[in-house]
Scaffold this active site. Structure first.
Site, PDB file in Angstrom:
ATOM      1  N   LYS A  61     -36.479 -49.775 -15.313  1.00 18.12           N
ATOM      2  CA  LYS A  61     -35.714 -50.964 -15.648  1.00 18.12           C
ATOM      3  C   LYS A  61     -35.822 -51.948 -14.491  1.00 18.12           C
ATOM      4  CE  LYS A  61     -31.053 -51.213 -15.668  1.00 18.12           C
ATOM      5  NZ  LYS A  61     -30.875 -52.504 -15.005  1.00 18.12           N
ATOM      6  N   ASP A  93     -34.129 -55.922 -17.921  1.00 23.90           N
ATOM      7  CA  ASP A  93     -32.693 -55.937 -18.243  1.00 23.90           C
ATOM      8  C   ASP A  93     -32.195 -57.385 -18.229  1.00 23.90           C
ATOM      9  OD1 ASP A  93     -30.031 -55.298 -18.541  1.00 23.90           O
ATOM     10  OD2 ASP A  93     -29.872 -54.149 -16.677  1.00 23.90           O
ATOM     11  N   LYS A  95     -30.591 -59.256 -20.585  1.00 19.80           N
ATOM     12  CA  LYS A  95     -29.292 -59.564 -21.211  1.00 19.80           C
ATOM     13  C   LYS A  95     -29.248 -60.981 -21.775  1.00 19.80           C
ATOM     14  CE  LYS A  95     -26.646 -56.318 -18.354  1.00 19.80           C
ATOM     15  NZ  LYS A  95     -27.626 -55.965 -17.296  1.00 19.80           N
ATOM     16  N   ALA A  97     -28.390 -64.052 -24.152  1.00 22.06           N
ATOM     17  CA  ALA A  97     -27.070 -64.328 -24.741  1.00 22.06           C
ATOM     18  C   ALA A  97     -26.978 -65.722 -25.360  1.00 22.06           C
ATOM     19  CB  ALA A  97     -25.985 -64.147 -23.683  1.00 22.06           C
ATOM     20  N   ASP A  98     -28.096 -66.305 -25.787  1.00 26.91           N
ATOM     21  CA  ASP A  98     -28.044 -67.680 -26.306  1.00 26.91           C
ATOM     22  C   ASP A  98     -28.454 -67.712 -27.781  1.00 26.91           C
ATOM     23  OD1 ASP A  98     -27.889 -70.529 -26.331  1.00 26.91           O
ATOM     24  OD2 ASP A  98     -28.541 -70.588 -24.235  1.00 26.91           O
ATOM     25  N   ILE A  99     -28.565 -68.904 -28.339  1.00 27.38           N
ATOM     26  CA  ILE A  99     -28.972 -69.038 -29.742  1.00 27.38           C
ATOM     27  C   ILE A  99     -30.439 -68.630 -29.899  1.00 27.38           C
ATOM     28  CG2 ILE A  99     -27.290 -70.855 -30.266  1.00 27.38           C
ATOM     29  CD1 ILE A  99     -29.711 -72.861 -30.074  1.00 27.38           C
ATOM     30  N   GLY A 100     -30.811 -68.282 -31.116  1.00 24.14           N
ATOM     31  CA  GLY A 100     -32.152 -67.757 -31.388  1.00 24.14           C
ATOM     32  C   GLY A 100     -33.280 -68.603 -30.828  1.00 24.14           C
TER      33      GLY A 100
HETATM   34  P1  5BU Z   1     -26.549 -48.701 -10.311  1.00 23.85           P
HETATM   35  O1  5BU Z   1     -27.134 -48.952  -8.962  1.00 23.85           O
HETATM   36  O2  5BU Z   1     -26.932 -47.328 -10.875  1.00 23.85           O
HETATM   37  O3  5BU Z   1     -25.080 -48.968 -10.383  1.00 23.85           O
HETATM   38  O4  5BU Z   1     -27.290 -49.785 -11.234  1.00 23.85           O
HETATM   39  C1  5BU Z   1     -27.027 -49.909 -12.606  1.00 23.85           C
HETATM   40  C2  5BU Z   1     -27.975 -50.881 -13.242  1.00 23.85           C
HETATM   41  O5  5BU Z   1     -27.685 -50.962 -14.642  1.00 23.85           O
HETATM   42  C3  5BU Z   1     -27.906 -52.309 -12.722  1.00 23.85           C
HETATM   43  O6  5BU Z   1     -29.223 -52.827 -12.773  1.00 23.85           O
HETATM   44  C4  5BU Z   1     -27.048 -53.050 -13.717  1.00 23.85           C
HETATM   45  O7  5BU Z   1     -27.460 -54.392 -13.897  1.00 23.85           O
HETATM   46  C5  5BU Z   1     -27.304 -52.283 -14.998  1.00 23.85           C
HETATM   47  N1  5BU Z   1     -26.162 -52.220 -15.925  1.00 23.85           N
HETATM   48  C6  5BU Z   1     -24.977 -51.594 -15.622  1.00 23.85           C
HETATM   49  O8  5BU Z   1     -24.802 -51.081 -14.527  1.00 23.85           O
HETATM   50  N2  5BU Z   1     -23.974 -51.513 -16.554  1.00 23.85           N
HETATM   51  C7  5BU Z   1     -24.082 -52.049 -17.787  1.00 23.85           C
HETATM   52  O9  5BU Z   1     -23.188 -51.927 -18.621  1.00 23.85           O
HETATM   53  C8  5BU Z   1     -25.314 -52.707 -18.081  1.00 23.85           C
HETATM   54  C9  5BU Z   1     -26.314 -52.765 -17.147  1.00 23.85           C
HETATM   55 BR1  5BU Z   1     -25.538 -53.444 -19.719  1.00 23.85          BR
END
Ligand code: 5BU
Length: 263
Positions: A61, A93, A95, A97-100
Site C-alpha cells: 500500500k 491508498d 481515498k 471523495a469527489d463527484i464522478g
Molecule cells: P500504521 O503505521 O500501521 O498505523 O499505518 C496504517 C496505514 O493505513 C496508514 O497508511 C493509514 O493511512 C492507513 N489507514 C488507516 O490507518 N486506517 C484507516 O481506517 C484507513 C487507512 Br481507511
C-alpha cells in the site's frame, strides 16, 4: 462465536472481480495475507522496502503523494517492475471523495496517473454511487485488472463511518462487484452468500495506537473477526524495528490466524 469462511483458494474460483481473483491467487501461492503500508517520504526507502519485503506480502500500500522526491519515472516505473519480480499488487491508498467526473481525472491524470499502475485504489462512499462510475470509467483504457475498495469503516478514534453509513456503503458496493471487490473495514461485511474482500488497517502487535487517533488491534482479533488481509505500517518499519523480522512475524501471525479460521 468465530466466523468461518471458505479458503482463499476456494474463493478465487468464484469471485466476481478479476482483480480479486488475481489477489486471492497471489495470497494462496505465497501463503501471505499481509499488506505492508509503505508510508515513507523518500523514493529510496520506498523502493528498498518494496524489494526486501516483497517476498512476504501480497500487496504493498502506498501514499505516493507523500514521497518528497517523487517522479513517475523514478518511483512508479521501478515499483511496477518490483511488483512483477516479487508477485505483489500495488494499492494506492488515495481515498477519493469527489463527484464522478472529478475523481475520473484525479484517477487517470495529473502527476500520479494512479490508474496506470495501481492495481487497487479506494474511495469514500460519501458522494454516492457516481464516485464508483467515475473511477470505473477511468479504467476503460487500462489493459490489466483494476479494483476498488470502499471505505466502510476506519480504524481511527471517533470515525463517523459506522452503523447506517457503513450499511449504505455496502449497498453501493453491490452495484458493481466486477470493479468494487471489497472494503476497508474492521469487521466482516456483506451477507454470507456474497464475497467481499475485507482489508483492515490499524493492526499492531506491540502498540495500542498513536497520538493522532490511530488505534491498533491484534492480528488474531482482526482475522478471526472475518478480515481477509491485514494492513501494517509502523508495526513493521518504525524506528528500532527490523522490517524483515517484523514482516515475517506479521505474515506468520496472519497465516496462522487464517488457518485457524478455515478449519
Ligand atoms: P500504521 O503505521 O500501521 O498505523 O499505518 C496504517 C496505514 O493505513 C496508514 O497508511 C493509514 O493511512 C492507513 N489507514 C488507516 O490507518 N486506517 C484507516 O481506517 C484507513 C487507512 Br481507511
Amino acid at each position: 462465536s468465530a466466523i468461518t469462511l471458505k479458503s482463499y483458494e476456494d474463493r478465487l474460483r468464484t469471485h466476481p472481480s478479476p482483480l480479486a481473483r488475481r489477489l486471492l491467487k497471489i495470497i494462496t501461492d505465497k501463503q501471505t495475507n499481509l499488506c505492508v503500508s509503505l508510508d515513507v517520504q523518500t523514493k529510496d526507502e520506498l523502493l528498498r522496502l518494496a524489494d526486501t519485503l516483497g517476498p512476504y506480502v501480497c500487496v504493498f500500500k502506498t501514499h505516493v503523494d507523500t514521497v518528497e522526491d517523487f517522479t513517475y519515472e523514478s518511483v512508479i516505473v521501478p515499483l511496477v517492475e518490483l511488483s512483477k519480480r516479487h508477485n505483489f499488487l500495488i494499492f494506492e491508498d488515495r481515498k477519493f471523495a469527489d463527484i464522478g467526473s472529478t475523481v475520473r481525472s484525479q484517477y487517470t491524470s495529473g502527476v500520479f496517473k494512479i490508474a496506470q499502475w495501481a492495481h487497487i485504489t479506494n474511495a469514500h462512499a460519501l458522494p454516492g454511487p457516481g464516485i464508483i462510475d467515475g473511477l470505473f470509467a477511468g479504467t476503460k483504457n487500462i489493459n490489466e485488472e483494476r479494483g476498488l475498495l470502499l471505505l466502510a469503516e476506519m480504524s481511527s478514534a471517533g470515525s463517523l463511518a459506522t452503523g447506517d453509513y457503513t450499511d449504505k456503503t455496502v449497498d453501493i458496493a453491490r452495484k458493481n462487484t466486477f470493479f468494487t471487490f471489497g472494503f476497508i473495514a474492521q469487521t466482516r461485511l456483506g451477507s454470507p452468500n456474497e464475497d467481499f474482500i475485507i482489508m483492515t488497517p490499524g493492526v499492531g502487535l506491540d502498540d495500542k495506537g498513536d497520538s493522532l487517533g490511530q488505534q491498533y488491534r491484534t492480528v488474531d482479533d482482526v482475522i478471526s473477526g472475518g478480515s481477509d488481509i491485514i494492513i501494517v505500517g509502523r508495526g513493521i518499519f518504525a524506528k528500532g524495528r527490523d522490517p524483515i523480522t517484523e514482516s515475517k512475524r506479521y505474515r506468520d501471525a496472519g497465516w496462522k490466524a487464517y488457518t485457524a479460521r478455515v478449519k
